[in-house]
Motif scaffolding. Structure first.
Motif, mmCIF file in Angstrom:
data_model
loop_
_atom_site.group_PDB
_atom_site.id
_atom_site.type_symbol
_atom_site.label_atom_id
_atom_site.label_comp_id
_atom_site.label_asym_id
_atom_site.label_seq_id
_atom_site.Cartn_x
_atom_site.Cartn_y
_atom_site.Cartn_z
ATOM 1 N N SER A 197 0.832 -1.194 0.000
ATOM 2 C CA SER A 197 0.000 0.000 0.000
ATOM 3 C C SER A 197 0.868 1.245 0.000
ATOM 4 O O SER A 197 1.955 1.283 0.582
ATOM 5 N N ASP A 203 -2.176 4.336 4.388
ATOM 6 C CA ASP A 203 -3.288 3.682 5.065
ATOM 7 C C ASP A 203 -4.628 4.130 4.479
ATOM 8 O O ASP A 203 -5.567 3.334 4.374
ATOM 9 N N ILE A 204 -4.716 5.421 4.131
ATOM 10 C CA ILE A 204 -5.951 5.997 3.610
ATOM 11 C C ILE A 204 -5.620 6.927 2.449
ATOM 12 O O ILE A 204 -4.641 7.683 2.506
ATOM 13 N N LEU A 248 -2.079 7.403 11.359
ATOM 14 C CA LEU A 248 -2.166 6.755 10.059
ATOM 15 C C LEU A 248 -1.492 7.598 8.981
ATOM 16 O O LEU A 248 -1.439 8.830 9.087
ATOM 17 N N THR A 249 -1.001 6.939 7.955
ATOM 18 C CA THR A 249 -0.479 7.656 6.792
ATOM 19 C C THR A 249 -1.629 7.934 5.830
ATOM 20 O O THR A 249 -2.561 7.132 5.700
ATOM 21 N N ALA A 252 -4.396 1.658 -1.137
ATOM 22 C CA ALA A 252 -4.545 1.821 0.305
ATOM 23 C C ALA A 252 -5.678 0.935 0.787
ATOM 24 O O ALA A 252 -6.575 0.577 0.013
ATOM 25 N N PRO A 253 -5.686 0.563 2.071
ATOM 26 C CA PRO A 253 -6.791 -0.241 2.607
ATOM 27 C C PRO A 253 -8.137 0.462 2.511
ATOM 28 O O PRO A 253 -9.169 -0.198 2.375
ATOM 29 N N THR A 265 -12.805 8.530 9.012
ATOM 30 C CA THR A 265 -11.429 8.186 9.354
ATOM 31 C C THR A 265 -11.362 7.425 10.678
ATOM 32 O O THR A 265 -10.548 6.511 10.843
ATOM 33 N N ALA A 310 -9.692 3.862 10.877
ATOM 34 C CA ALA A 310 -8.597 3.598 11.819
ATOM 35 C C ALA A 310 -8.926 2.418 12.728
ATOM 36 O O ALA A 310 -8.058 1.583 13.026
ATOM 37 N N ILE A 350 -8.343 -0.679 10.643
ATOM 38 C CA ILE A 350 -6.914 -0.903 10.380
ATOM 39 C C ILE A 350 -6.198 -1.412 11.627
ATOM 40 O O ILE A 350 -5.323 -2.281 11.556
ATOM 41 N N LYS A 351 -6.584 -0.887 12.787
ATOM 42 C CA LYS A 351 -5.930 -1.272 14.035
ATOM 43 C C LYS A 351 -6.554 -2.507 14.679
ATOM 44 O O LYS A 351 -6.154 -2.916 15.773
#
Length: 352
Positions: free
Chosen positions: A3, A6-7, A28-29, A148-149, A290, A294, A297-298
């Motif tokens: 990726s 992340d977003i 996050l990136t 990205a995810p 977001t 997040a 993702i976490k």
């Protein structure tokens, strides 16, 4: 494939910038794709005092205070029907609200995102979402693909995402056209507070956005004999720019989120400006999208649950706003009816 972030956020307005800021605050990136090299002049905005806490959360309160064009403590209202008339002033519950030009607001927010090391790419055009096994995994841009995810569509009513991803748009009001413009004024004593005036033909809004500039918006209800025009109270004032128009028909996406994507701000749903807090909704939806991304993702929630929670949150906002607007318009026009919806279909080969 690895990726790129992340977003990925498409759009650098209030919704997109708020999403990018919150992403960085969450560790996050994020990559922001913005087609315009610099913030564009858009209609001036009047923000309710309730926006202050969101601006504080985003870390832009001080910069915002330096950019505002004025403050106000109440809204003057005249909402008339053939049978009755509501006149008076609505005081704000807490601190005073804000007047600001949209390009200044956009600049404050996008600069905050850059300060937090968001990767802001402008000018850069998002061409289409990248879809793999029915999941959005990135964005094809005019500079190449990015993955990205999660992808957040904050492109506004341009419908960037929906035009390329199999989707449906529900149209849930008669066609509504708003016109808006700006006037220069030397004496602001008569325009200290924003005002809204409504009758059976529609409504008009006037607000000060700087020390010498007034912004106005006018909307004609369906069936009104006259199209929306510059308010009579401003007829003698010189225009700063030509009158412009915007289609503000109520529209919503059939899905505010799904596998790998979230729609925020006007990309999720559009209402006419009488709803009163479009910018607040834009920023809050960017933050909420977001937050859910997040959490997924976490590993705090699954991706499907994150999307479902966001959809429920946005659906409740839509319900509250449309109910309030319908009640307002029924007081002006007893024939107002938004019950017969239509659907615009945007099919694509995105999933092929």
């Amino acid at each position: 494939m690895k990726s790129d972030a992340d977003i990925i956020v498409v759009g650098g307005g209030p919704a997109g910038s708020a999403a990018a800021i919150h992403a960085r605050q969450s560790g996050l990136t994020v990559i922001v794709i913005e087609a315009d090299g610099q913030p564009r002049r858009r209609p001036g905005e009047t923000l309710h005092s309730g926006a202050a806490s969101i601006l504080e959360q985003l870390g832009v309160r001080e910069a915002f205070e330096h950019a505002i064009g004025g403050r106000y403590g109440s809204i003057q209202v005249e909402w008339s029907t053939a049978r009755s008339s509501d006149r008076g002033s609505i005081p704000l519950a807490a601190a005073s609200g804000f007047h600001i030009f949209r390009d200044k607001l956009d600049a404050v927010l996008i600069e905050r995102a850059e300060t937090l090391s968001a990767d802001v790419r402008r000018p850069c055009r998002a061409l289409r979402p990248i879809v793999r096994d029915q999941e959005v995994v990135g964005v094809e841009t005019d500079s190449g693909p990015l993955e990205a995810p999660f992808v957040i569509d904050a492109s506004g009513n341009g419908n960037w995402f929906r035009k390329s991803y199999p989707s449906r748009v529900d149209v849930l009001s008669p066609r509504l056209l708003a016109r808006y413009g700006y006037c220069r004024v030397d004496d602001l004593r008569d325009f200290g507070s924003p005002s809204i005036k409504g009758d059976q033909s529609g409504w008009q809004w006037i607000a000060r956005v700087s020390d010498d500039t007034l912004a106005w918006v006018s909307l004609a209800l369906p069936g009104a004999s006259a199209r929306p025009v510059k308010p009579t109270a401003l007829a003698a004032l010189a225009d700063v720019s030509p009158t412009r128009g915007a289609d503000v028909t109520w529209k919503r996406a059939d899905a505010y989120s799904g596998p790998g994507f979230f729609l925020v701000g006007d990309a999720a749903f559009q209402l006419d400006p009488a709803a009163g807090h479009g910018i607040l909704r834009a920023m809050m939806s960017g933050i909420m999208a977001t937050y859910q991304a997040a959490a997924a993702i976490k590993g705090r929630v699954g991706p499907d649950e994150a999307a479902q929670l966001y959809r429920g949150w946005m659906a409740e906002w839509w319900r509250r706003d449309t109910s309030a607007l319908t009640e307002m318009y029924l007081r002006l026009d007893a024939t107002w009816d938004r019950s017969s919806s239509t659907r615009e279909h945007h099919q694509s080969e995105a999933g092929a």
